[in-house]
Design an enzyme around this catalytic site. Structure first.
Site, PDB file in Angstrom:
ATOM      1  N   HIS A 193     -13.139  79.911  15.195  1.00  0.00           N
ATOM      2  CA  HIS A 193     -13.048  80.154  16.644  1.00  0.00           C
ATOM      3  C   HIS A 193     -13.146  81.639  16.995  1.00  0.00           C
ATOM      4  CE1 HIS A 193     -12.214  76.038  17.598  1.00  0.00           C
ATOM      5  NE2 HIS A 193     -11.075  76.005  16.933  1.00  0.00           N
ATOM      6  N   CYS A 194     -13.070  82.514  16.010  1.00  0.00           N
ATOM      7  CA  CYS A 194     -13.069  83.944  16.305  1.00  0.00           C
ATOM      8  C   CYS A 194     -14.470  84.412  16.666  1.00  0.00           C
ATOM      9  CB  CYS A 194     -12.541  84.728  15.110  1.00  0.00           C
ATOM     10  SG  CYS A 194     -12.352  86.484  15.467  1.00  0.00           S
TER      11      CYS A 194
END
Length: 709
Positions: A193-194
């Site tokens: 998700h980064c």
């Protein structure tokens, strides 16, 4: 010299071998297995240091923090379960001597120079804020998902070290004789998700893209297919693919924008794409984070539904999870829908090979940028799996709120398909990096099934039954104790306790971070240490040995001890050589002994442990590295069949990933020679529910844990 952190594991493993004659008998074949046939599992004790630090919050609030150190203990249980089934086919390594740097080139090329620096600064300042009772993360972050402390920085460095170790293992190994084709890197926090310069959903660095840059810098990998089966869309991983394609990231600083000054942006914020080239192929729940019902933005939904191939330097394909009711329904769903990802990844690699070959034929000059010069080198591929286990049928309902999931067997099937893809295009190189998975049951069973698939073996349904999973996850309790009594015929409980002992001994730091009553545990460990070695001394012959070597040496030791005595008849019950009581268990009132399940489980375990390990090589599609002239001949052969069209498309949308080489003989020199080509396996797929969108990803905040913030 630093003590070997796997010492306790090796002691437990020695005991496991001594208690299980079937494993000893299999040791004769273990020495014949080449290292490339084994999967390497990388552990980092530093990942335990990322601990929720807000001591003033309520106990109820703490329970909502699902990204926790205990996830590594649950993963260790799954690893141990796989090792007990195939002890000679896995190598376990600790990356305790390796800390990566947030300012290393393979990090800054993904995240820019500013974000890693800011993240390190926030970690260093966190303890001071926490001491004042203040939230340690910026106000525009989701404080319900993300937390920081000074120890988080150590965990991140440890994760980077583990990633580097994993990539090294499959390209150079500890030595040229110990290069493995497959590695599973067990780290946290997750990464998919980064974004380029913004954390999200528990993720602080994008582990997969960092691994890709490291593989490019050190081993000249030119093309990577990322296969993501986490429940949630890897929006950060996909977003960074847009950056790789040359599109300007959101919130990119002026400093980072100027890093590649020889490759400026156009008026439409697009610059030339650079190597390595990455295709992203994901299956996920469209109603879960970051597209959570009632929280999702239209932009996030579009991003999680993007499907584009070989256009604008992008290769992205997203498939949404569907409901199923029976195993047969799921198998149809998998063949008709989820396998689409492999067809598209196959297409990505085919196009990449063709384009690289054209570059060589035309002798094209490539531009140099402030990054590594663009490669004037042949195609070199890699398959990376973003291995999140929160889509498991065993995941907690608070995480899996929209009631779509996958059976445990899925993780074996998907991984075996990833191996086929890699054998076709990447000489068998597969790197798996742990992402999500938050309940003990989901992680234990998912990792177990994933590792069985990583060795191209079949999953046995009994291994994933509720009773088996329940017994394994008992070992995730901080104050776990073995049963005082057992039925001698209850092989599941006997086996599970072997698994638990192995899993709990994998990382010594479990004592400090996870387990309770540390003093009592240390005394118990010292007692077990003495019992395991008989004379209370560590077996020095086992230092530095791989698992298969330990099996072989234990077998040799057993043979020496018994050479002057009559053969001892062994009970035909695996994982036991101890006195057990037939008394009923008083510790588990809801336990119901399933005689048929135990008999079936016993048979499956015996079939594996007494099997000649060389038979494993008959099913594992290992492709040896061809001589230069053979590679050139094959290239010319493919070229003559290629159409004049520049692009290669998968015909009529059919999935074509043949397993065209198999291992038929185990050579004396441990080299695997391929046999004649096998027939292609083709499945139809239906993409009617996949939106065809190509929308540039821009960052919007939303919450993963489900609540408003």
């Amino acid at each position: 010299m630093q003590a070997d952190p796997l010492e306790n594991f090796y002691l437990q493993f020695q005991r496991f071998v001594e208690n299980n004659p079937n494993v000893i008998s299999a040791a004769r074949a273990a020495s014949q297995i080449p290292e490339s046939a084994k999967a390497v599992i990388i552990l980092s004790p530093y990942c335990l240091h990322h601990v929720f630090p807000r001591e003033w919050v309520s106990k109820a609030y703490r329970k909502t923090i699902v990204e926790r150190p205990e996830r590594l203990l649950a993963a260790s249980m799954g690893i141990a379960a796989a090792i007990t089934m195939y002890p000679a086919l896995f190598n376990l390594r600790s990356s305790h001597t390796r800390l990566g740097s947030l300012s290393s080139p393979h990090v800054t090329k993904v995240h820019g120079a500013q974000w890693p620096h800011s993240l390190a600064k926030l970690c260093k300042e966190a303890d001071g804020k926490l001491a004042k009772g203040e939230i340690e993360v910026p106000t525009n972050w989701n404080a319900g998902d993300i937390y920081l402390s000074s120890r988080t920085l150590l965990a991140l460095k440890g994760s980077l070290g583990a990633i580097e170790t994993g990539v090294d293992s499959i390209f150079k190994g500890p030595s040229l004789d110990h290069i493995s084709n497959r590695a599973f890197v067990v780290i946290r926090p997750p990464g998919h998700h980064c974004h380029v310069s913004m954390p999200s959903g528990f993720c602080l660095l994008n582990n997969v893209h960092v691994a890709i840059e490291y593989a490019f810098d050190h081993y000249d990998v030119t093309h990577v297919a990322v296969l993501d089966f986490d429940l949630h869309h890897g929006d950060g991983t996909q977003d960074i693919c847009w950056k790789r394609a040359g599109f300007k990231p959101d919130n990119e600083s002026e400093e980072d924008s100027k890093i590649d000054s020889n490759n400026p942006y156009s008026d439409f914020n697009k610059r030339k794409a650079r190597f390595p080239k990455v295709g992203y192929f994901s299956m996920h729940d469209i109603n879960s984070f970051p597209t959570e019902t009632d929280f999702a933005t239209s932009e996030h939904i579009k991003n999680a539904s993007t499907c584009i191939m070989d256009s604008h330097d992008l290769n992205i394909w997203n498939v949404h999870l569907s409901n199923w009711s029976t195993d047969e329904d799921f198998q149809k769903l998998y063949r008709s829908k989820y396998r689409t990802l492999f067809a598209k990844a196959d297409e990505f690699f085919k196009n990449a090979k063709y384009e690289m070959e054209i570059q060589f034929e035309n002798n094209e000059e490539t531009e140099e940028t402030n990054f590594k010069p663009q490669p004037k080198k042949p195609f070199k591929g890699l398959v990376i799996i973003s291995a999140g286990f929160d889509a498991s049928e065993y995941e907690q309902t608070t995480m899996q709120r929209h009631k779509v999931n996958v059976p445990t067997e899925f993780y074996t099937t998907f991984t075996k398909d990833a191996l086929k893809l890699s054998q076709m295009h990447c000489k068998g190189k597969v790197l798996s990096v742990m992402e999500g998975g938050y309940s003990d049951q989901a992680i234990c069973s998912g990792v177990f099934a994933h590792l069985i698939g990583l060795q191209n073996q079949d999953w046995i349904n009994e291994w994933g039954s509720q009773q088996v999973v329940k017994e394994i996850v008992r070992g995730c309790k901080p104050n776990w104790k073995p049963y005082k009594t057992k039925k001698s015929s209850d092989v599941i409980r006997i086996w599970a306790e072997e698994v638990i002992r192995l899993g709990r001994s994998m990382i010594p730091e479990f004592d400090d971070v996870v387990f309770k009553s540390k003093e009592k545990l240390l005394k118990q460990k010292q007692k077990e240490h003495a019992a395991l070695t008989n004379d209370g001394k560590f077996n020095e012959s086992m230092v530095g040995a791989t698992i298969s070597q330990r099996v072989t040496r234990s077998y040799a030791k057993d043979r020496v001890h018994r050479k002057d005595t009559a053969p001892v008849k062994q009970e035909n019950v695996p994982f036991m050589q101890m006195n057990l009581s037939d008394e009923d268990e008083n510790e588990d009132d809801d336990y119901e002994y399933d005689e048929e399940l135990n008999k079936t489980f016993n048979r499956t375990v015996e079939d594996i442990t007494i099997d000649d390990i060389s038979r494993h090589l008959e099913t594992l599609d290992l492709i040896e590295q061809q001589e230069d002239e053979e590679e050139e001949a094959q290239r010319q052969k493919e070229k003559s069949k290629r159409s004049s069209s520049r692009r290669l498309q998968s015909s009529n949308g059919m999935y074509k990933i043949p397993s065209d080489k198999t291992t038929n003989n185990l050579r004396h020199n441990n080299r695997i020679l391929s046999s004649s080509q096998q027939g292609q396996q083709t499945q139809n797929y239906d993409d009617s529910d996949i939106s065809m969108m190509s929308h540039v990803s821009t960052m919007k905040h939303s919450t993963r844990s489900g609540g408003r913030w």
